[in-house]
Design a protein around this motif. Structure first.
Motif, mmCIF file in Angstrom:
data_model
loop_
_atom_site.group_PDB
_atom_site.id
_atom_site.type_symbol
_atom_site.label_atom_id
_atom_site.label_comp_id
_atom_site.label_asym_id
_atom_site.label_seq_id
_atom_site.Cartn_x
_atom_site.Cartn_y
_atom_site.Cartn_z
ATOM 1 N N LEU A 180 -49.168 19.458 -65.986
ATOM 2 C CA LEU A 180 -50.494 18.819 -65.768
ATOM 3 C C LEU A 180 -50.247 17.817 -64.725
ATOM 4 C CD1 LEU A 180 -51.855 17.954 -69.556
ATOM 5 C CD2 LEU A 180 -52.558 20.161 -67.921
ATOM 6 N N TYR A 181 -51.308 17.316 -64.032
ATOM 7 C CA TYR A 181 -50.921 16.645 -62.744
ATOM 8 C C TYR A 181 -52.182 15.652 -62.925
ATOM 9 C CZ TYR A 181 -54.519 19.204 -60.082
ATOM 10 O OH TYR A 181 -55.761 19.737 -59.765
ATOM 11 N N LEU A 182 -51.713 14.289 -62.406
ATOM 12 C CA LEU A 182 -52.894 13.337 -62.437
ATOM 13 C C LEU A 182 -52.537 12.611 -61.113
ATOM 14 C CD1 LEU A 182 -55.124 11.327 -63.759
ATOM 15 C CD2 LEU A 182 -53.371 9.961 -64.020
ATOM 16 N N ILE A 183 -53.712 12.942 -60.168
ATOM 17 C CA ILE A 183 -53.562 12.447 -58.753
ATOM 18 C C ILE A 183 -54.722 11.549 -58.338
ATOM 19 C CG2 ILE A 183 -54.817 14.423 -57.903
ATOM 20 C CD1 ILE A 183 -53.104 14.770 -55.346
ATOM 21 N N SER A 184 -54.395 10.517 -57.540
ATOM 22 C CA SER A 184 -55.369 9.602 -57.192
ATOM 23 C C SER A 184 -56.237 10.395 -56.089
ATOM 24 C CB SER A 184 -54.624 8.487 -56.468
ATOM 25 O OG SER A 184 -55.545 7.556 -55.698
ATOM 26 N N THR B 49 -53.923 6.679 -67.485
ATOM 27 C CA THR B 49 -53.966 5.353 -67.363
ATOM 28 C C THR B 49 -53.989 4.700 -66.084
ATOM 29 O OG1 THR B 49 -52.743 4.765 -69.342
ATOM 30 C CG2 THR B 49 -52.580 2.697 -68.049
ATOM 31 N N ASN B 50 -54.618 3.703 -65.681
ATOM 32 C CA ASN B 50 -54.746 3.099 -64.298
ATOM 33 C C ASN B 50 -53.777 1.548 -64.504
ATOM 34 O OD1 ASN B 50 -55.057 1.853 -61.774
ATOM 35 N ND2 ASN B 50 -57.146 1.472 -62.113
ATOM 36 N N GLU B 51 -52.668 1.572 -64.063
ATOM 37 C CA GLU B 51 -51.978 0.342 -64.367
ATOM 38 C C GLU B 51 -52.117 -0.566 -62.928
ATOM 39 O OE1 GLU B 51 -48.040 1.650 -64.916
ATOM 40 O OE2 GLU B 51 -48.254 1.621 -67.330
ATOM 41 N N GLY B 52 -52.871 -0.302 -62.071
ATOM 42 C CA GLY B 52 -53.347 -1.066 -61.091
ATOM 43 C C GLY B 52 -54.077 -2.056 -61.411
ATOM 44 N N ARG B 53 -54.520 -2.980 -60.187
ATOM 45 C CA ARG B 53 -55.222 -4.255 -60.313
ATOM 46 C C ARG B 53 -56.933 -3.971 -59.951
ATOM 47 N NH1 ARG B 53 -52.111 -9.180 -58.087
ATOM 48 N NH2 ARG B 53 -51.591 -7.712 -56.502
ATOM 49 N N SER B 54 -56.963 -2.557 -59.456
ATOM 50 C CA SER B 54 -58.589 -2.357 -58.966
ATOM 51 C C SER B 54 -58.839 -0.813 -59.569
ATOM 52 C CB SER B 54 -58.546 -2.357 -57.492
ATOM 53 O OG SER B 54 -57.553 -1.420 -57.004
ATOM 54 N N THR B 55 -60.259 -0.757 -59.392
ATOM 55 C CA THR B 55 -60.538 0.672 -59.938
ATOM 56 C C THR B 55 -59.968 1.873 -59.153
ATOM 57 O OG1 THR B 55 -62.953 -0.490 -60.420
ATOM 58 C CG2 THR B 55 -62.848 1.994 -60.127
ATOM 59 N N SER B 56 -59.720 2.790 -60.002
ATOM 60 C CA SER B 56 -59.198 3.971 -59.572
ATOM 61 C C SER B 56 -59.815 5.263 -59.553
ATOM 62 C CB SER B 56 -57.568 4.303 -59.797
ATOM 63 O OG SER B 56 -57.070 5.384 -59.479
ATOM 64 N N TYR B 57 -59.849 6.326 -58.812
ATOM 65 C CA TYR B 57 -60.665 7.575 -58.951
ATOM 66 C C TYR B 57 -59.514 8.417 -59.003
ATOM 67 C CZ TYR B 57 -64.422 4.464 -57.514
ATOM 68 O OH TYR B 57 -65.264 3.512 -57.519
ATOM 69 N N ALA B 58 -59.491 9.389 -60.142
ATOM 70 C CA ALA B 58 -58.392 10.265 -60.193
ATOM 71 C C ALA B 58 -58.653 11.594 -60.398
ATOM 72 C CB ALA B 58 -57.288 9.610 -61.298
ATOM 73 N N GLU B 59 -58.028 12.406 -60.472
ATOM 74 C CA GLU B 59 -58.155 14.012 -60.896
ATOM 75 C C GLU B 59 -57.332 14.510 -61.579
ATOM 76 O OE1 GLU B 59 -59.496 16.956 -57.737
ATOM 77 O OE2 GLU B 59 -57.684 18.007 -58.309
ATOM 78 N N VAL C 145 -52.451 2.806 -59.518
ATOM 79 C CA VAL C 145 -51.097 3.062 -59.993
ATOM 80 C C VAL C 145 -51.331 3.902 -61.434
ATOM 81 C CG1 VAL C 145 -48.877 2.138 -61.111
ATOM 82 C CG2 VAL C 145 -50.201 0.793 -59.399
ATOM 83 N N PRO C 146 -51.680 5.303 -61.131
ATOM 84 C CA PRO C 146 -51.933 6.070 -62.189
ATOM 85 C C PRO C 146 -50.803 6.539 -62.967
ATOM 86 C CG PRO C 146 -52.086 7.454 -60.192
ATOM 87 C CD PRO C 146 -51.801 5.962 -59.837
ATOM 88 N N LYS C 147 -51.021 6.851 -64.394
ATOM 89 C CA LYS C 147 -49.918 7.231 -65.378
ATOM 90 C C LYS C 147 -50.589 8.257 -66.244
ATOM 91 C CE LYS C 147 -47.032 5.172 -69.004
ATOM 92 N NZ LYS C 147 -46.718 4.091 -69.494
ATOM 93 N N ILE C 148 -49.828 9.156 -66.586
ATOM 94 C CA ILE C 148 -50.222 10.213 -67.582
ATOM 95 C C ILE C 148 -49.139 10.310 -68.555
ATOM 96 C CG2 ILE C 148 -49.229 12.121 -66.171
ATOM 97 C CD1 ILE C 148 -51.687 13.728 -67.294
#
Length: 123
Positions: free
Chosen positions: A108-112, A42-52, A15-18
């Motif tokens: 700007l973008y934030l993508i999983s 921000t990663n609002e998720g409950r597990s590790t996230s890889y984002a660009e 759950v990425p957020k910018i």
């Protein structure tokens, strides 16, 4: 013989957020000065996230220079965010070539980086 198995494995999507702020406000800038923005990922998720994090080049119509941590955002920069983690970084935007001192908006973008989420970037 009957067999029963219960799995406790849960696959949760990131759950990425910018968010972007401009601490200097609307002060005037000299032609050689970059405008600096604080960008919080921000990663609002409950597990590790890889984002660009990157800049949508279609929106950079003035050919401005967009950097994060000294690296160009024309090529997306990779981030690893733990569950409920936030990272704040500085994005610097400098004028492009020519005499124009206009700074048209850019995106700007934030993508999983999860394949399943590649079709749905947050902008």
């Amino acid at each position: 013989e009957e067999y029963e198995y219960t799995s406790n494995f849960i696959c949760l999507p990131p759950v990425p957020k910018i968010s972007v702020s401009h601490p200097a406000g609307s002060r005037p800038y000299l032609p050689h000065e970059p405008m600096e923005f604080l960008v919080t990922l921000t990663n609002e998720g409950r597990s590790t996230s890889y984002a660009e994090l990157g800049v949508d080049l279609r929106t950079n119509t003035a050919d401005m220079i967009v950097l994060v941590n000294g690296e160009s955002l024309a090529i997306g920069q990779q981030y690893t965010l733990e569950a409920n983690e936030s990272i704040t970084t500085t994005v610097a935007v400098s004028k492009g070539p020519g005499k124009s001192l206009q700074f048209p908006p850019i995106t700007l973008y934030l993508i999983s980086k999860c394949d399943e989420d590649a079709h749905n970037p947050i902008q």
